[in-house]
Design a protein around this motif. Structure first.
Motif, PDB file in Angstrom:
ATOM      1  N   ARG A   1       0.825  -1.207   0.000  1.00 31.58           N
ATOM      2  CA  ARG A   1       0.000   0.000   0.000  1.00 31.58           C
ATOM      3  C   ARG A   1       0.855   1.251   0.000  1.00 31.58           C
ATOM      4  O   ARG A   1       0.531   2.244  -0.658  1.00 31.58           O
ATOM      5  CB  ARG A   1      -0.922   0.006   1.216  1.00 31.58           C
ATOM      6  N   LEU A   2       1.972   1.217   0.734  1.00 34.28           N
ATOM      7  CA  LEU A   2       2.856   2.375   0.786  1.00 34.28           C
ATOM      8  C   LEU A   2       3.349   2.724  -0.612  1.00 34.28           C
ATOM      9  O   LEU A   2       3.260   3.871  -1.053  1.00 34.28           O
ATOM     10  CB  LEU A   2       4.035   2.083   1.721  1.00 34.28           C
ATOM     11  N   ALA A   3       3.854   1.717  -1.324  1.00 33.60           N
ATOM     12  CA  ALA A   3       4.383   1.963  -2.667  1.00 33.60           C
ATOM     13  C   ALA A   3       3.266   2.330  -3.647  1.00 33.60           C
ATOM     14  O   ALA A   3       3.405   3.277  -4.438  1.00 33.60           O
ATOM     15  CB  ALA A   3       5.132   0.729  -3.159  1.00 33.60           C
ATOM     16  N   LYS A   4       2.152   1.608  -3.576  1.00 33.87           N
ATOM     17  CA  LYS A   4       1.063   1.842  -4.529  1.00 33.87           C
ATOM     18  C   LYS A   4       0.417   3.202  -4.329  1.00 33.87           C
ATOM     19  O   LYS A   4       0.173   3.937  -5.302  1.00 33.87           O
ATOM     20  CB  LYS A   4       0.015   0.739  -4.382  1.00 33.87           C
ATOM     21  N   ASP A   5       0.149   3.577  -3.077  1.00 31.49           N
ATOM     22  CA  ASP A   5      -0.506   4.863  -2.813  1.00 31.49           C
ATOM     23  C   ASP A   5       0.375   6.032  -3.233  1.00 31.49           C
ATOM     24  O   ASP A   5      -0.094   6.974  -3.884  1.00 31.49           O
ATOM     25  CB  ASP A   5      -0.859   4.973  -1.329  1.00 31.49           C
ATOM     26  N   VAL A   6       1.648   5.967  -2.872  1.00 28.40           N
ATOM     27  CA  VAL A   6       2.544   7.077  -3.199  1.00 28.40           C
ATOM     28  C   VAL A   6       2.759   7.175  -4.707  1.00 28.40           C
ATOM     29  O   VAL A   6       2.821   8.275  -5.267  1.00 28.40           O
ATOM     30  CB  VAL A   6       3.883   6.926  -2.449  1.00 28.40           C
ATOM     31  N   ASP A   7       2.873   6.045  -5.377  1.00 28.74           N
ATOM     32  CA  ASP A   7       3.023   6.072  -6.840  1.00 28.74           C
ATOM     33  C   ASP A   7       1.788   6.674  -7.512  1.00 28.74           C
ATOM     34  O   ASP A   7       1.904   7.413  -8.492  1.00 28.74           O
ATOM     35  CB  ASP A   7       3.274   4.660  -7.369  1.00 28.74           C
ATOM     36  N   SER A   8       0.599   6.348  -6.992  1.00 33.37           N
ATOM     37  CA  SER A   8      -0.619   6.935  -7.551  1.00 33.37           C
ATOM     38  C   SER A   8      -0.652   8.439  -7.341  1.00 33.37           C
ATOM     39  O   SER A   8      -1.042   9.200  -8.243  1.00 33.37           O
ATOM     40  CB  SER A   8      -1.852   6.287  -6.906  1.00 33.37           C
ATOM     41  N   ILE A   9      -0.226   8.884  -6.157  1.00 30.85           N
ATOM     42  CA  ILE A   9      -0.182  10.324  -5.878  1.00 30.85           C
ATOM     43  C   ILE A   9       0.822  11.015  -6.785  1.00 30.85           C
ATOM     44  O   ILE A   9       0.553  12.085  -7.345  1.00 30.85           O
ATOM     45  CB  ILE A   9       0.166  10.564  -4.398  1.00 30.85           C
ATOM     46  N   GLN A  10       1.983  10.390  -6.960  1.00 27.71           N
ATOM     47  CA  GLN A  10       3.014  10.967  -7.827  1.00 27.71           C
ATOM     48  C   GLN A  10       2.503  11.139  -9.259  1.00 27.71           C
ATOM     49  O   GLN A  10       2.684  12.189  -9.881  1.00 27.71           O
ATOM     50  CB  GLN A  10       4.257  10.072  -7.829  1.00 27.71           C
ATOM     51  N   THR A  11       1.843  10.093  -9.773  1.00 24.42           N
ATOM     52  CA  THR A  11       1.321  10.174 -11.138  1.00 24.42           C
ATOM     53  C   THR A  11       0.238  11.232 -11.263  1.00 24.42           C
ATOM     54  O   THR A  11       0.174  11.967 -12.255  1.00 24.42           O
ATOM     55  CB  THR A  11       0.768   8.810 -11.565  1.00 24.42           C
ATOM     56  N   GLY A  12      -0.616  11.334 -10.245  1.00 23.28           N
ATOM     57  CA  GLY A  12      -1.732  12.273 -10.317  1.00 23.28           C
ATOM     58  C   GLY A  12      -1.310  13.726 -10.285  1.00 23.28           C
ATOM     59  O   GLY A  12      -1.810  14.544 -11.063  1.00 23.28           O
ATOM     60  N   ILE A  13      -0.360  14.072  -9.411  1.00 23.26           N
ATOM     61  CA  ILE A  13      -0.002  15.484  -9.255  1.00 23.26           C
ATOM     62  C   ILE A  13       0.990  15.945 -10.312  1.00 23.26           C
ATOM     63  O   ILE A  13       1.188  17.156 -10.490  1.00 23.26           O
ATOM     64  CB  ILE A  13       0.592  15.755  -7.854  1.00 23.26           C
ATOM     65  N   SER A  14       1.629  15.029 -11.017  1.00 26.32           N
ATOM     66  CA  SER A  14       2.640  15.445 -11.987  1.00 26.32           C
ATOM     67  C   SER A  14       2.179  15.175 -13.416  1.00 26.32           C
ATOM     68  O   SER A  14       1.691  16.067 -14.115  1.00 26.32           O
ATOM     69  CB  SER A  14       3.962  14.734 -11.707  1.00 26.32           C
ATOM     70  N   GLN A  15       2.291  13.935 -13.868  1.00 24.57           N
ATOM     71  CA  GLN A  15       2.031  13.631 -15.276  1.00 24.57           C
ATOM     72  C   GLN A  15       0.570  13.824 -15.661  1.00 24.57           C
ATOM     73  O   GLN A  15       0.262  14.429 -16.692  1.00 24.57           O
ATOM     74  CB  GLN A  15       2.460  12.188 -15.572  1.00 24.57           C
ATOM     75  N   LYS A  16      -0.356  13.283 -14.855  1.00 26.22           N
ATOM     76  CA  LYS A  16      -1.758  13.309 -15.264  1.00 26.22           C
ATOM     77  C   LYS A  16      -2.372  14.692 -15.162  1.00 26.22           C
ATOM     78  O   LYS A  16      -3.223  15.056 -15.982  1.00 26.22           O
ATOM     79  CB  LYS A  16      -2.559  12.292 -14.430  1.00 26.22           C
TER      80      LYS A  16
END
Length: 334
Positions: free
Chosen positions: A115-130
């Motif tokens: 969950r730590l890796a998945k949640d942070v990766d989702s946040i990273q993708t959302g605030i930057s690339q997407k």
């Protein structure tokens, strides 16, 4: 964004600006396609050569510009997102390790690492690339429609009839793919869960000689996954075929309308003359890319919503105050 410092926020905002500029530049190519087509029909060979040379140089400048803006868009957003994600992972892990033992009783500690890796990766993708992708798509949509209306607003309005057809095609394709992917993922997760359960108790399985039974049960789950995969392939093929049908039907409609308007000598109020082939091509591709860009923003919105959900889950842990403060300097040792 709350975990980002001032420099990182500035880089994110600049990256979003470059994303918008990149999206706005791309449809401008179609603005200069019309004169290229018209030069072959209404100019002498020498005049056509000179005009096409000038237009080619303009397209070259646009190509250089979009290469620069797209580079800075991706570099700023991806690098800054990675920096924010690295700090957030450290803060997330520290918050998890600082919780009292009763908190772990209410959580599945086996899932915390994933969950730590998945949640942070989702946040990273959302605030930057997407987020940048949303701005890119909206600016491309606005720029494409602007090109269409500037080159011939009356024909652009007529071609807007393709909008519902394209939206239906993209909507059906996206919905079918999402549904079939969820079914397939569920089937494979069941088989993976059964295999993990058997491997965790492998000593008991071997002790009672139940290896063949476990393999047979695993194959039964894999058969369900295979059946789901076959259904997914069929549904994806039909929806993709319908999507391409919608695209080529739009080509048919737009080129037919353009040919009729040229043959009938309809007046182009934007250019103050009758419609030409170059006008029809510029309007068609401008409207088409504008509608395509609007539909392309949907996956980015989905990723941003996923990032919001992941962010809520992550910040609930990071902002939680443990009942027992391990780093409390006022606490007495035993």
């Amino acid at each position: 964004m709350s975990t980002a410092n001032g420099s990182e926020k500035c880089r994110i905002y600049i990256g979003w600006v470059f994303a918008g500029v990149t999206g706005a530049i791309l449809p401008l190519f179609f603005f200069f396609i019309g004169p290229v087509f018209d030069s072959f029909a209404f100019k002498t060979p020498e005049e056509a050569k000179d005009e096409i040379t000038d237009l080619s140089l303009i397209m070259l400048y646009l190509a250089v510009g979009i290469a620069i803006t797209s580079f800075f868009q991706n570099w700023l957003l991806i690098s800054t997102g990675a920096s924010i994600a690295a700090r957030m992972k450290t803060k997330y892990l520290k918050a998890v390790l600082n919780q009292e033992s009763s908190w772990y009783d209410q959580k599945n500690y086996m899932e915390l690492a994933s969950r730590l890796a998945k949640d942070v990766d989702s946040i990273q993708t959302g605030i930057s690339q997407k987020a940048g992708q949303v701005l890119y798509s909206f600016m491309m949509c606005f720029s494409g429609l602007a090109v269409g209306f500037i080159k011939g607003w009356s024909l652009a309005l007529a071609m807007f009839a393709i909008g519902p057809i394209m939206m239906i095609g993209m909507g059906i394709f996206g919905a079918v793919m999402q549904q079939t992917t969820q079914v397939s993922r569920k089937a494979y997760s069941q088989s993976a869960g059964y295999a993990e359960q058997a491997l965790q108790a492998i000593r008991i399985v071997a002790c009672f000689g139940q290896e063949k039974l476990e393999i047979d049960n695993y194959n039964r789950f894999l058969a369900r996954a295979k059946e789901a995969g076959l259904k997914q392939g069929g549904a994806a093929g039909m929806s993709l075929g319908f999507f391409y049908f919608c695209i080529y039907f739009c080509y048919f409609y737009c080129f037919l309308i353009g040919a009729v308007w040229i043959d009938e000598g309809y007046w182009n109020h934007a250019e103050d003359r009758t419609y030409r082939a170059g006008d029809c091509m510029a309007v068609f591709f401008g409207v088409l890319i504008g509608l395509f860009a609007l539909g392309g923003a949907s996956p980015a919105f989905t990723a941003i919503n996923t990032a919001k959900v992941a962010g809520k889950s992550a910040f609930e842990v990071m902002d939680r105050t443990p009942e027992i403060q391990q780093d409390d300097a006022a606490a007495s040792s035993h």
